[in-house]
Write a protein that holds these residues in place. Structure first.
Motif, PDB file in Angstrom:
ATOM      1  N   LEU A 227     -10.267 -14.414  -4.128  1.00  0.00           N
ATOM      2  CA  LEU A 227      -9.768 -13.042  -4.027  1.00  0.00           C
ATOM      3  C   LEU A 227     -10.106 -12.391  -2.698  1.00  0.00           C
TER       4      LEU A 227
ATOM      5  N   GLN B 248      -8.212  -8.505  -5.066  1.00  0.00           N
ATOM      6  CA  GLN B 248      -6.767  -8.688  -4.997  1.00  0.00           C
ATOM      7  C   GLN B 248      -6.444 -10.138  -4.708  1.00  0.00           C
ATOM      8  N   GLN B 249      -5.381 -10.599  -5.368  1.00  0.00           N
ATOM      9  CA  GLN B 249      -4.958 -11.966  -5.109  1.00  0.00           C
ATOM     10  C   GLN B 249      -4.538 -12.096  -3.655  1.00  0.00           C
TER      11      GLN B 249
ATOM     12  N   SER C 216       0.846  -1.199   0.000  1.00  0.00           N
ATOM     13  CA  SER C 216       0.000   0.000   0.000  1.00  0.00           C
ATOM     14  C   SER C 216       0.869   1.232   0.000  1.00  0.00           C
TER      15      SER C 216
ATOM     16  N   SER D   6       3.205  -4.837  -7.612  1.00  0.00           N
ATOM     17  CA  SER D   6       2.236  -4.844  -6.522  1.00  0.00           C
ATOM     18  C   SER D   6       1.551  -6.192  -6.519  1.00  0.00           C
ATOM     19  N   THR D   7       0.819  -6.458  -5.474  1.00  0.00           N
ATOM     20  CA  THR D   7      -0.002  -7.651  -5.431  1.00  0.00           C
ATOM     21  C   THR D   7      -0.948  -7.622  -6.630  1.00  0.00           C
TER      22      THR D   7
ATOM     23  N   THR E 277      -3.935  -7.297  -8.909  1.00  0.00           N
ATOM     24  CA  THR E 277      -5.176  -6.626  -8.534  1.00  0.00           C
ATOM     25  C   THR E 277      -6.054  -6.422  -9.755  1.00  0.00           C
ATOM     26  N   TRP E 278      -7.354  -6.564  -9.576  1.00  0.00           N
ATOM     27  CA  TRP E 278      -8.320  -6.340 -10.662  1.00  0.00           C
ATOM     28  C   TRP E 278      -9.300  -5.275 -10.231  1.00  0.00           C
ATOM     29  N   TRP E 279      -9.492  -4.270 -11.098  1.00  0.00           N
ATOM     30  CA  TRP E 279     -10.378  -3.145 -10.764  1.00  0.00           C
ATOM     31  C   TRP E 279     -11.757  -3.363 -11.374  1.00  0.00           C
TER      32      TRP E 279
ATOM     33  N   LEU F  38      -6.126   1.538  -4.748  1.00  0.00           N
ATOM     34  CA  LEU F  38      -5.776   0.179  -5.173  1.00  0.00           C
ATOM     35  C   LEU F  38      -6.145  -0.072  -6.632  1.00  0.00           C
TER      36      LEU F  38
ATOM     37  N   VAL G  70     -11.971  -3.278  -5.772  1.00  0.00           N
ATOM     38  CA  VAL G  70     -10.986  -4.110  -6.464  1.00  0.00           C
ATOM     39  C   VAL G  70     -11.012  -5.514  -5.874  1.00  0.00           C
TER      40      VAL G  70
ATOM     41  N   LYS H  40     -11.585  -5.454  -1.837  1.00  0.00           N
ATOM     42  CA  LYS H  40     -11.271  -4.238  -1.076  1.00  0.00           C
ATOM     43  C   LYS H  40     -11.878  -3.030  -1.762  1.00  0.00           C
TER      44      LYS H  40
END
Lengths: 313, 854
Positions: free
Chosen positions: B384, B425-426, B180, B362-363, B365-367, B340, B423, B387
């Motif tokens: 997932l 996140q894995q 972050s 970064s980890t 992430t899908w928006w 994110l 999002v 967040k």
């Protein structure tokens, strides 16, 4: 039409106010259908600092500070505005609304990208299921978008009662939905929420409405106060102003001051004061049609020493 | 699996590492084949040499020093007693300099990239217009606001992000990932410094042997980068740290950082705008501010423009920024960069904007604002962590798999309505690092906070950082708050320099005029509360003596004294209304319950515990004004307050020990403030408070016992009580060697200006402090309004004739002259307090209120 608008706001405080910081959004915008030839704002007691500023949406606002202890604050804004009738729209000939949505989604124009702001929730307008369901009734598949939007305007006008005092600026839309009453800003917020819930961009417009009734016509609501309506963005046509309070497309008698996501972006006056306990508020708005030759750019009041006149660019 | 590498067999290290079970991911100390990593070898050898016992002692010492510094979550009065205290791990987080330098490049690139994006978003918005970034990614962010646009005039000579923190985790292969960004109000730098200072005291040997890179140069750069921002006053810009009044848990860290960087610590209430310029309210008037290091969230900076969001801040601040009259680090709008949803766009942005490949991943992430990515999140929901764009306490991250059916549907509906705000996140298994806890070292998952400061040319990474425990999925762990310092181990010895306490040279120490009005007011009240607590205890002690029948007085005298002191106590403090009310006879006959309440019931105004809480509260708001030792005393008082809780089992006779302990602390506190505060304005205010309070008390005590309802046959006992309460008994005996009579007693307690407990002494001291207060200096020939009051009181006392004061009324029931004098002075003292407030604290007393909008 030519108008002189005088908008006077007076705060009377029980205890002296020692410091006062304020933002004003009172200066009418110049648009294709409206031009403001003269704008003055007077503040009593005299402001220590008064500066003009333009916000993100292009609205011209003013910032001022008062350092002198005072029990009465008076803000008087005077504007001379000329409005023109916008071209007539044929609601039934507009695009089917579902086609319009597709066009909006795929629009790669840079303005269109920034206007996606008006599709999203904003501080005072939140998407709910019941609002979405209410909106859908006016939007059956294939219906021309202007006709559908006007139907929604008419339904809000019909199904909600205009009740001054029933709400204030903090009343949430969910309450307006359940009590079915409110004032112009609630209706504007509601229709915006409906349109956004469907994926149509809509913005809030603040301004004034001429309330002198034309001969033989009924007096319009919104007397002696600032007025609020909304505009919906439609492919090819641009922003179409709708007034759910009066069930109409806003026209020559609507004088536009500014627009934003919702009321919170275009509050006419907002302030923070230090001191003062309780206050009373008096607002008077006078929208007076005038003859062309009377519009000279001179204020009807001569400037007095304790006032500071402001001349816009 | 218990690890027993050969090198450890039979040693105390073996003991320490007995429970060190590797979980299969990356571990900082051991490689996957169980070998100790090179950076740890020296440290483990040092631990081995220390031996178990010493390791334990050092660990305890670390915690002690941490408490002393006040850098804990320890806020009294937060409602419950579950305090989350920080612990400091004796073990560092060592990292090799070569590896660190590589990490630095990644961090520098990231801050450069984020800065470029921010500059565009608060200005031309090109990235949004050409579709490089979807507008919803920011317009949906809770920290987006239309007023950000143009809030900062573009300033080419500085970097957009002056000071940032970035949290990292380590993946299974040891690669660092960004977890972050903390850009808006980056916190923790004060902790890093304090951790380092403590460890260098506890285990100085570590640093010599290990060539740990020094932190100081970073702080110098940060300070000078802030100076570079200043739009005016290039020579000596006035820089403040704008503290977050709500974030009490990081308050001491803010204090520590401000002191170390030589910045004025100011809360929103200390600041005001005048003619579009930010100023600090000081006793000498308003002092312009040039640069703000901001610890208040951007959405809370200005109640005028951020209507509805803002519970602190300064009205007009944003307009002042627009005019360019001050600079702010980091700029308004930075909050939306903690986003994110930006992650999937960064690799591409890095190529377009910087022409480089992104160094720090970064980890994954899908928006959800993007249709394809949204579909991916829906299809892989259970794998997932979901967040919001900016995880906050009220909407935390949730693991898709852990939701039941309803929760899952509710969340999916929220996402459907506002997809751009979420999002997926894995899930991420972060590496572990050794943590010392009591007598074991165990592997725990961690998050590493790094710090970066920048100007237009240089980007500097702190060669250190703050490591905290996390759950293995990256969220900070609830419960134990353990931190450790990052040590960057260099091949070359660090240059030896003396430890610097402050970057600001001594001769530039803050001017007298820098005392903010709010601080002065708090100091004044600290003086009053400390004295109020002290005299309450002094009178309660004598009451207990009489009540316990330890006084040796005949019963009728004892009961008379007890009664008269109980009434006087109730009148002075107001904390025992039972002794004054309708049923006072019953209460006076059996005073235990009412008296206990006056001691322990913190809901009662001016009860002892209530007064002490007020003292602690006021002290906490001006923590930075006290030395470490003085702060220790406050900490002790907080501990003692825990013993003053109401409970049905409390017995009055057992209170003696408690209150004795407290009065000792109060005496130490008053000694400390006299001895170790510089005799500037702050000292004057704390002492004025003390003198005023003691004067009020002395008047109340004498008025209640000697001016009226006199029983001449019991008076000698009363005299003794009074002399005892005012600590004047020994002086009296030495000086007068006489029987206890009214005239010498009144002389000593009221008129004798050499007796530090007398009324005249208090008034004389108050007069002296008043003459030295800042505004009085402007008109040396005139007395200030406060000065006139003290002069009037002092003159009345100096003109008083002891014999006349002692003389009784005809029926011997009261002393008319005494009553007249005391009532005259007791009308002057409250006036003094009000006048002082008007002259100096006026800014602080007024309330802010949002005017109605129409």
């Amino acid at each position: 039409m030519d108008y002189r608008i005088t908008h006077r706001t007076r705060y009377r405080y029980d205890e002296p106010v020692s410091l006062s910081y304020n933002l004003l959004l009172l200066s009418p915008r110049n648009t294709l259908f409206q031009s403001c030839s003269n704008f003055q704002v007077r503040i009593s007691p005299q402001a220590s600092l008064l500066e003009e500023r333009v916000d993100r949406f292009g609205n011209a606002g003013h910032y001022f500070e008062i350092h002198k202890p005072h029990k009465i604050l008076t803000i008087t804004a005077t504007s001379d505005v000329t409005t023109r009738q916008s071209p007539l729209i044929q609601p039934e000939n507009s695009l089917p609304w579902d086609v319009a949505i597709q066009r909006i989604r795929e629009d790669r124009d840079s303005d269109a990208r920034l206007d996606r702001l008006f599709l999203l929730d904003s501080p005072m307008i939140k998407h709910t299921r019941s609002i979405e369901a209410f909106a859908r009734e006016s939007f059956p598949p294939g219906r021309p978008i202007v006709a559908a939007a006007l139907d929604l305007t008419a339904r809000i006008n019909r199904e909600f009662s205009y009740t001054p005092g029933s709400t204030n600026i903090t009343t949430p839309l969910t309450e307006v939905m359940s009590t079915r009453q409110g004032v112009c800003q609630d209706f504007a917020h509601l229709q915006i929420a409906c349109l956004r819930a469907l994926g149509l961009p809509a913005r809030y417009v603040s301004g004034y409405l001429e309330t002198q009734p034309p001969p033989g016509k009924a007096r319009l609501v919104g007397v002696d106060a600032s007025h609020a309506w909304l505009a919906i963005k439609i492919p090819d046509l641009g922003w179409i102003p709708l007034d759910p309070t009066n069930n109409m497309i806003a026209g020559e008698r609507h004088i536009m001051v500014g627009w934003g996501r919702d009321y919170s972006d275009v509050a006419p006056i907002s302030g923070v004061i230090i001191g003062g306990s309780q206050h009373q508020l008096e607002v008077s708005v006078d929208v007076r049609p005038i003859e062309k030759n009377q519009l000279s750019g001179n204020s009807q009041h001569t400037s007095q020493p304790e006032f500071r006149d402001y001349q816009p660019i | 699996m218990i690890l027993k590498p050969d090198m450890l067999a039979g040693s105390s290290l073996e003991q320490l590492l007995k429970d060190y079970n590797l979980s299969g991911g990356w571990d900082e100390m051991f490689s996957s084949d169980g070998m100790v990593r090179p950076v740890w070898q020296e440290i483990l050898e040092q631990l081995e040499q220390m031996g178990l016992e010493q390791v334990g002692q050092h660990h305890v010492e670390c915690q002690r020093l941490l408490r002393e510094s006040g850098l804990t979550h320890n806020l009294y009065g937060s409602g419950n007693s579950t305090k989350r205290l920080w612990e400091l791990d004796l073990l560092p987080y060592p990292i090799d300099n070569q590896e660190w330098l590589q990490l630095e490049r990644g961090l520098q690139q990231r801050v450069r990239l984020l800065g470029r994006i921010l500059t565009d978003l608060t200005g031309p918005e090109k990235l949004l217009k050409d579709g490089t970034l979807p507008a919803e990614l920011f317009f949906s962010h809770p920290a987006w606001h239309p007023t950000w646009k143009g809030a900062h005039p573009p300033e080419p000579k500085t970097a957009p992000l002056t000071f940032c923190a970035i949290d990292l985790v380590r993946g299974g292969d040891g690669r660092f990932f960004v977890q972050s960004d903390h850009l808006d109000t980056p916190s923790g730098l004060g902790f890093v410094l304090e951790n380092r200072m403590i460890l260098s005291r506890v285990v100085p040997g570590f640093f010599k042997k290990l060539n740990v890179r020094r932190l100081l140069p970073f702080f110098s750069s940060l300070r000078s980068n802030l100076e570079l921002l200043s739009p005016n006053n290039q020579e000596d810009p006035h820089i403040i740290l704008m503290a977050d009044a709500k974030a009490q848990e990081t308050h001491f860290e803010q204090v520590f950082l401000a002191n170390y960087l030589g910045l004025t610590l100011a809360q929103s209430d200390d600041l005001t705008i005048r003619n579009g310029r930010l100023t600090l309210k000081t006793l000498d008037g308003l002092r312009p501010v040039d640069v703000i290091l901001r610890r208040v969230a951007d959405m809370e900076c200005d109640p005028l423009e951020l209507f509805g969001e803002c519970r602190q801040g300064v009205a007009g601040l944003i307009h002042a920024l627009r005019r360019g009259s001050l600079a702010m680090a980091n700029p308004l709008g930075t909050g939306m960069m903690e986003n994110l949803g930006l992650i999937p766009f960064l690799p591409n942005l890095c190529r377009t904007l910087l022409g480089e490949e992104l160094l720090l991943p970064s980890t994954p992430t899908w928006w959800c604002g993007d249709r394809l990515q949204y579909q991916y999140v829906k299809d892989n929901f259970d794998q997932l962590v979901i967040k919001p764009l900016r995880p906050l306490a009220r909407e935390p991250a949730v693991s898709g798999a852990q939701l039941d059916k309803t929760q899952r549907e509710q969340l999916l509906e929220r996402i459907r309505r506002n997809p751009a705000q979420y999002v997926g996140q894995q899930r991420f298994l972060s590496g572990t690092t050794p943590i010392l806890s009591s007598d074991r070292i165990k592997p725990e998952a961690m998050v590493i906070r790094t710090f970066i400061t920048a100007n237009s040319e240089n980007m500097e990474v702190l060669p250190g950082g703050l490591v905290r425990l996390s759950s293995r999925e990256g969220a900070l762990k609830e419960g134990r708050n353990i931190s450790k310092g990052v040590w960057v181990l260099s091949d070359e010895p660090a240059p030896l320099k003396p430890r610097v306490r402050s970057l600001r040279p001594i001769e530039e120490a803050p001017l007298v005029g820098e005392l903010p009005s709010r601080v002065a007011e708090n100091l004044f009240w600290i003086g009053r509360y400390a004295e109020r607590a002290e005299y309450s205890i002094r009178i309660i002690r004598v009451i207990l003596l009489l009540w316990n029948e330890e006084s040796g007085l005949p019963d009728d005298q004892r009961l008379h004294c007890l009664r008269s002191l109980l009434v006087a106590f109730a009148q002075i403090t107001g904390a025992a209304p039972g002794f004054l009310g309708k049923e006072k006879e019953a209460f006076l006959a059996d005073p235990e319950k009412e008296l206990l309440a006056a001691i322990v019931d913190n809901k009662r105004n001016n009860s002892l515990s209530n007064t002490l809480e007020s003292l602690v509260y006021s002290a906490q708001t001006v923590r930075e004004r006290f030395s470490v030792d003085t702060w220790q005393v406050i900490q002790e008082i907080i501990k003692r307050l825990e013993g003053l809780q109401p409970s049905p089992h409390l017995k009055l006779k057992n209170m003696r020990r408690e209150i004795d302990a407290i009065i000792t602390l109060l005496m130490v506190f008053s000694g400390q403030t006299i001895e170790s505060m510089t005799q500037g304005q702050g000292w004057r205010f704390i002492n004025s408070g003390r003198r005023l309070e003691r004067a009020i008390f002395t008047i109340g005590l004498v008025e209640g016992t000697l001016a009226k309802e006199i029983h001449t046959q019991h008076e000698s006992a009363i005299f003794e009580c009074l002399l005892s309460i005012t600590e004047s008994l020994i002086t009296f005996r030495r000086r007068y060697r006489s029987r206890l009579e009214a005239r010498p007693v009144l002389d000593l307690i009221l008129l004798d200006e050499t007796n530090p407990r007398s009324l005249a002494f208090q008034i004389q001291a108050l007069d002296d402090h008043t003459a030295h207060l800042p505004r009085a200096r402007h008109l040396p020939s005139h007395r200030s309004p406060e000065g006139r009051l003290t002069l009037e009181a002092l003159s009345a006392l100096r003109l008083a004739v002891p014999e006349q004061l002692a003389s009784l009324s005809r029926e011997e029931a009261y002393r008319p002259n005494l009553a007249h004098l005391l009532s005259h002075i007791s009308t002057l003292l409250p006036l003094y307090s009000v006048t002082l407030s008007n002259s100096f604290f006026q800014h602080t007393q007024l309330r802010k209120r949002l005017a109605a909008i129409f």
